[in-house]
Write an enzyme that holds these catalytic residues in place. Sequence first.
Site, PDB file in Angstrom:
ATOM      1  N   ASP A   7      -1.930  -2.040 -39.386  1.00 23.89           N
ATOM      2  CA  ASP A   7      -0.915  -3.069 -39.184  1.00 23.89           C
ATOM      3  C   ASP A   7      -0.066  -2.678 -37.975  1.00 23.89           C
ATOM      4  O   ASP A   7       0.540  -1.606 -37.962  1.00 23.89           O
ATOM      5  CB  ASP A   7      -0.043  -3.118 -40.444  1.00 23.89           C
ATOM      6  CG  ASP A   7       0.770  -4.391 -40.533  1.00 23.89           C
ATOM      7  OD1 ASP A   7       1.095  -4.801 -41.644  1.00 23.89           O
ATOM      8  OD2 ASP A   7       1.088  -4.964 -39.472  1.00 23.89           O
ATOM      9  N   MET A   8      -0.008  -3.524 -36.998  1.00 26.08           N
ATOM     10  CA  MET A   8       0.809  -3.212 -35.823  1.00 26.08           C
ATOM     11  C   MET A   8       2.293  -3.297 -36.191  1.00 26.08           C
ATOM     12  O   MET A   8       2.697  -4.171 -36.956  1.00 26.08           O
ATOM     13  CB  MET A   8       0.512  -4.199 -34.685  1.00 26.08           C
ATOM     14  CG  MET A   8      -0.948  -4.309 -34.299  1.00 26.08           C
ATOM     15  SD  MET A   8      -1.703  -2.714 -33.946  1.00 26.08           S
ATOM     16  CE  MET A   8      -0.826  -2.241 -32.470  1.00 26.08           C
ATOM     17  N   GLU A  46      -3.311  -7.427 -37.595  1.00 25.57           N
ATOM     18  CA  GLU A  46      -3.766  -6.622 -38.727  1.00 25.57           C
ATOM     19  C   GLU A  46      -5.280  -6.574 -38.778  1.00 25.57           C
ATOM     20  O   GLU A  46      -5.929  -7.605 -38.584  1.00 25.57           O
ATOM     21  CB  GLU A  46      -3.379  -7.300 -40.043  1.00 25.57           C
ATOM     22  CG  GLU A  46      -1.976  -7.180 -40.487  1.00 25.57           C
ATOM     23  CD  GLU A  46      -1.842  -7.982 -41.767  1.00 25.57           C
ATOM     24  OE1 GLU A  46      -1.986  -7.390 -42.847  1.00 25.57           O
ATOM     25  OE2 GLU A  46      -1.651  -9.191 -41.667  1.00 25.57           O
TER      26      GLU A  46
END
Length: 626
Positions: A18-19, A121
């Site tokens: 997840d960024m 994501e």
Amino acid sequence: MPIPRPDLQGDRVIAHVDMDCFYVQVEQRKQPKLRGSPTAVVQYNDWKGGALIAVSYEARKFGVKRSMRGAEAEMVCPNIQLVQVPVARGKADLNAYRSAGSEVVSILSTKGRCERASIDEVYLDLTDAAESMLSETPPEALEDIDEEALKSHVLGLSGDEDREKNAQRWFIRSDAIHQDKLLACGAIIVAHLRGEVLKETEFTCSAGIAHNKMLAKLASGMHKPAQQTIVPSSAVKDLLASLPVKKMKQLGGKLGSSLQNDLGVNTVGDLLKYSEEKLQERYGFNTGTWLWNIARGISGDEVKGRVLTKSHGCGKTFPGPRALKTTAAVESWLNQLCEELSERIQLDMDQNKRVAHTLTLHARAFKTSDVEPHKKFPSKSCPLRYGINKIQEDAKKLFEAGLREFLGSHINAWRVTSLSISAGKILDTPRTSSISRFFQGKSLSSAISDASNDDIQDDAPSSSIGCKENIVPESDEDEVFAHGKSVKEDDAPSKDRKIDVLCTQSRKQKDKGNGSILRFFSGIKTSAKLASNAPSSRSESHKVQDQRDHQEECVVDDHSRLGTISNQQRDDSWKFNAEDIDPSVIDELPPEIQREVRGWICSSKRAKTTKQGSSIFHYFSTDDNA
DNA sequence: ACGGGTCGGACC
DNA sequence: TGGTCCGAC
């Protein structure tokens, strides 16, 4: 909505990446002076400073939240830097974020199956890579292990004092169960990948590593930003016991509320009290079983190998006083949306060799003098034709069809509060060994956009939209084939090159009347002419084509003039529509094939199925390199 | 006057 | 199927 999947394979290693506040990071990379200071990304700042859609961790410390207005954010965090989402054609333009997401995916997809779950994501199935590492270079000493991996959070470790020390011991435990060792390997791989992402893109991300998607997703959000969390099986029970149901993916909405309000289930662990039958009775068979499983940390949901989106859409809302009141206003906005959509599907085609097949319009509207209060504006779809003008034209017709249905027979004033169009049913175009080779001097992309040149106006009766009929009018084949300049110049097929058959898979042969064989033969007719005055050497672009790693046959599609290409090899028969074949085409074929083709044209009025092994099948399916 | 703009998935 | 609804980010 959720559907249970038995976890057949027990020891998968799944990661969710997840960024961290992704849009903010994208803007900070673009504008490095923003780094380190509280930052948020807003879209449209004219009304109360715009809506926040991403908030940096520095800003979160001040209590800045998504869904605040820019003005509110400035109240709690006076130093906040507000960056606007780019605007193009009067609407938010997310392309910069989409392509940044692609940069990340291209790195993350190198170690295992990769599913792009959203713009920022991904899920990874690292089972194979982890197994390999475990058997080849298992982590035995701390020196073996990436420093970042050793900083992982390992759920369920007892030690309260030095978390990191405990994690390190966990990594090199020789008496660990196989499952845990696999997770350790997975975590090492993920740590490495995150390092690569940072190095290549300057973006940080967080990750969860577990035995299934649900747990990996849960874990990735537990320690942010720029950290990773491991969920050993032994930690699952305690983790879920105290986890509020709303935290679980899929339970954030009505289903989760119902669990709380109707069953008094506040944590996932509370679900354990209910039998599978009870849950099925209350929520239906599928959802019931699914709930029973997730209460136990069980989910067999697989990581789909999909790094590209399945659809492209763009839309805009017109709240309150901005609601659109006239068809002229609607059309004008639709045109803007269609422009963007066209650009995006064109890019998809250029970059990924994919073609979209359906165009769908959604709208929200209300009637000012409402007799039927809450009737919804119906969504409408039709085959998608490439080319800005065609998309605009079709979108307009879709809107008109929807509006008629929305209004019924009443005369009513209306307001449109949102408009969106999307392109779906996007299919790969496997590499061409077929008719399109004749045109391969140019890209598939230019072939299709040429095919939808807008100088020819086709008129489909708009009434056809409401019906099951195809609103796409037939256009002159020459429109497609006439664009032969690059073919003539540098890429015409040699005369002796095998003329590939154009056909559709029999299972897809639902197109009535306008079978693709027809187009095939029209194509041959023209291309054979082109071929006859062409140089006989294979061109450069053919070689490039041949290297594409897609495979098999190419087919002209129903919706775009030169489009879909579908795999054939697995079919043992091809169905041909024998109507309207130009005899001159047949002349191009070898004598024995000619006889065969003339035979089945005579014998069949409409269609012919050739079985594998027939001479026609053999002729057309034999590789021309042979 | 709404977190907006987009996605994916299940259901009928 | 197309269309609707839900959930997510």
